[in-house]
Design a protein around this motif. Structure first.
Motif, PDB file in Angstrom:
ATOM      1  N   SER A  78      41.520  42.535  36.885  1.00  0.00           N
ATOM      2  CA  SER A  78      40.621  42.017  35.964  1.00  0.00           C
ATOM      3  C   SER A  78      39.711  41.024  36.730  1.00  0.00           C
ATOM      4  N   HIS A  79      40.273  40.641  37.609  1.00  0.00           N
ATOM      5  CA  HIS A  79      39.285  39.695  38.608  1.00  0.00           C
ATOM      6  C   HIS A  79      38.301  40.570  39.146  1.00  0.00           C
ATOM      7  N   ILE A  80      38.657  41.805  39.884  1.00  0.00           N
ATOM      8  CA  ILE A  80      37.703  42.566  40.365  1.00  0.00           C
ATOM      9  C   ILE A  80      36.674  43.329  39.439  1.00  0.00           C
ATOM     10  N   SER A  81      37.416  43.593  38.278  1.00  0.00           N
ATOM     11  CA  SER A  81      36.309  44.006  37.256  1.00  0.00           C
ATOM     12  C   SER A  81      35.240  42.906  36.852  1.00  0.00           C
ATOM     13  N   SER A  82      35.605  41.695  36.993  1.00  0.00           N
ATOM     14  CA  SER A  82      34.863  40.705  36.499  1.00  0.00           C
ATOM     15  C   SER A  82      33.712  40.613  37.561  1.00  0.00           C
ATOM     16  N   LEU A  83      33.980  40.507  38.726  1.00  0.00           N
ATOM     17  CA  LEU A  83      33.377  40.663  39.868  1.00  0.00           C
ATOM     18  C   LEU A  83      32.273  41.588  39.811  1.00  0.00           C
ATOM     19  N   ASN A  84      32.691  42.789  39.490  1.00  0.00           N
ATOM     20  CA  ASN A  84      32.003  44.060  39.501  1.00  0.00           C
ATOM     21  C   ASN A  84      30.772  43.654  38.509  1.00  0.00           C
ATOM     22  N   THR A  85      31.168  43.292  37.297  1.00  0.00           N
ATOM     23  CA  THR A  85      30.025  42.948  36.225  1.00  0.00           C
ATOM     24  C   THR A  85      29.204  42.024  36.542  1.00  0.00           C
ATOM     25  N   LYS A  86      29.680  40.690  37.297  1.00  0.00           N
ATOM     26  CA  LYS A  86      28.800  39.844  37.850  1.00  0.00           C
ATOM     27  C   LYS A  86      27.878  40.362  38.739  1.00  0.00           C
ATOM     28  N   HIS A 117      29.466  34.889  45.012  1.00  0.00           N
ATOM     29  CA  HIS A 117      30.490  35.277  44.128  1.00  0.00           C
ATOM     30  C   HIS A 117      31.769  35.965  44.774  1.00  0.00           C
ATOM     31  N   LEU A 118      31.610  36.703  45.995  1.00  0.00           N
ATOM     32  CA  LEU A 118      32.585  37.284  46.834  1.00  0.00           C
ATOM     33  C   LEU A 118      33.390  36.367  47.353  1.00  0.00           C
ATOM     34  N   GLY A 119      32.691  35.391  48.134  1.00  0.00           N
ATOM     35  CA  GLY A 119      33.464  34.479  48.928  1.00  0.00           C
ATOM     36  C   GLY A 119      34.261  33.616  48.201  1.00  0.00           C
ATOM     37  N   PHE A 120      34.241  33.231  46.830  1.00  0.00           N
ATOM     38  CA  PHE A 120      34.709  32.375  46.084  1.00  0.00           C
ATOM     39  C   PHE A 120      36.139  32.669  45.879  1.00  0.00           C
ATOM     40  N   GLY A 121      37.013  32.086  46.282  1.00  0.00           N
ATOM     41  CA  GLY A 121      38.550  32.524  46.099  1.00  0.00           C
ATOM     42  C   GLY A 121      39.199  33.545  46.704  1.00  0.00           C
ATOM     43  N   ILE A 122      38.580  34.100  47.912  1.00  0.00           N
ATOM     44  CA  ILE A 122      38.763  35.329  48.634  1.00  0.00           C
ATOM     45  C   ILE A 122      39.974  34.967  49.378  1.00  0.00           C
ATOM     46  N   SER A 123      40.402  33.825  49.497  1.00  0.00           N
ATOM     47  CA  SER A 123      41.841  33.682  50.218  1.00  0.00           C
ATOM     48  C   SER A 123      42.772  34.159  49.177  1.00  0.00           C
ATOM     49  N   ASP A 134      37.135  49.367  46.566  1.00  0.00           N
ATOM     50  CA  ASP A 134      36.111  50.041  46.493  1.00  0.00           C
ATOM     51  C   ASP A 134      34.849  50.083  45.480  1.00  0.00           C
ATOM     52  N   PRO A 135      35.098  49.794  44.111  1.00  0.00           N
ATOM     53  CA  PRO A 135      34.162  49.469  43.267  1.00  0.00           C
ATOM     54  C   PRO A 135      32.939  48.511  43.799  1.00  0.00           C
ATOM     55  N   LEU A 136      33.703  47.593  44.411  1.00  0.00           N
ATOM     56  CA  LEU A 136      32.961  46.487  44.925  1.00  0.00           C
ATOM     57  C   LEU A 136      32.116  46.659  46.250  1.00  0.00           C
TER      58      LEU A 136
END
Length: 157
Positions: A78-86, A117-123, A134-136
């Protein structure tokens, strides 16, 4: 035993908040039952009701916490999907403004629109497998194409 500890913990948090005149918005509270891989549901555990101050707390399979969407399987889908949309929205913004932005600002735009967007919460979510990311990666590879399209158009003029 698990739910005894769970209720005891919630009782302590509630008591601490009350003693320090802090307020928990119970209407916004929810909890996730994290399930390990190969988990076989136990009907007794699944049907437990969690309450704080006689208010039932709803169980959810995913929740947004500090901008990161956490799911019960920790798969981050869900998080990756949300990032993809953003990021798609950011690419659309770039498409609309690329004709009026000087080339020297492309790198700053990339850092501000994508890396923020990508760096936020990446840890937290960054340890997922590459096939989930892959989608990102495919989306990120599109951003330089828009800039090179402008350069190609300006060179042909």
């Amino acid at each position: 035993f698990f739910f005894f500890f769970f209720f005891f913990f919630f009782f302590q948090v509630h008591s601490y908040m009350k003693c320090n005149l802090l307020h928990i918005n119970i209407k916004k509270c929810c909890y996730i039952h994290f399930k390990p891989t190969g988990y076989k549901p136990d009907s007794e555990l699944e049907e437990q009701i969690v309450t704080i101050n006689n208010t039932v707390i709803k169980q959810v399979t995913e929740a947004r916490f500090l901008g990161v969407i956490i799911d019960s399987d920790l798969k981050w889908k869900s998080h990756i999907s949300s990032l993809n949309t953003k990021l798609r929205c950011e690419i659309a913004k770039l498409c609309r403004i690329r004709h009026v932005i000087p080339e020297k600002h492309y790198k700053v735009l990339y850092h501000s629109l994508f890396e923020s967007h990508l760096g936020f919460g990446i840890s937290v979510w960054g340890g997922v497998s590459n096939n989930r990311l892959d989608p990102l990666f495919k989306l990120l590879s599109l951003a330089p194409l828009f800039w090179s399209a402008r350069q190609a158009a300006s060179n042909s003029d």
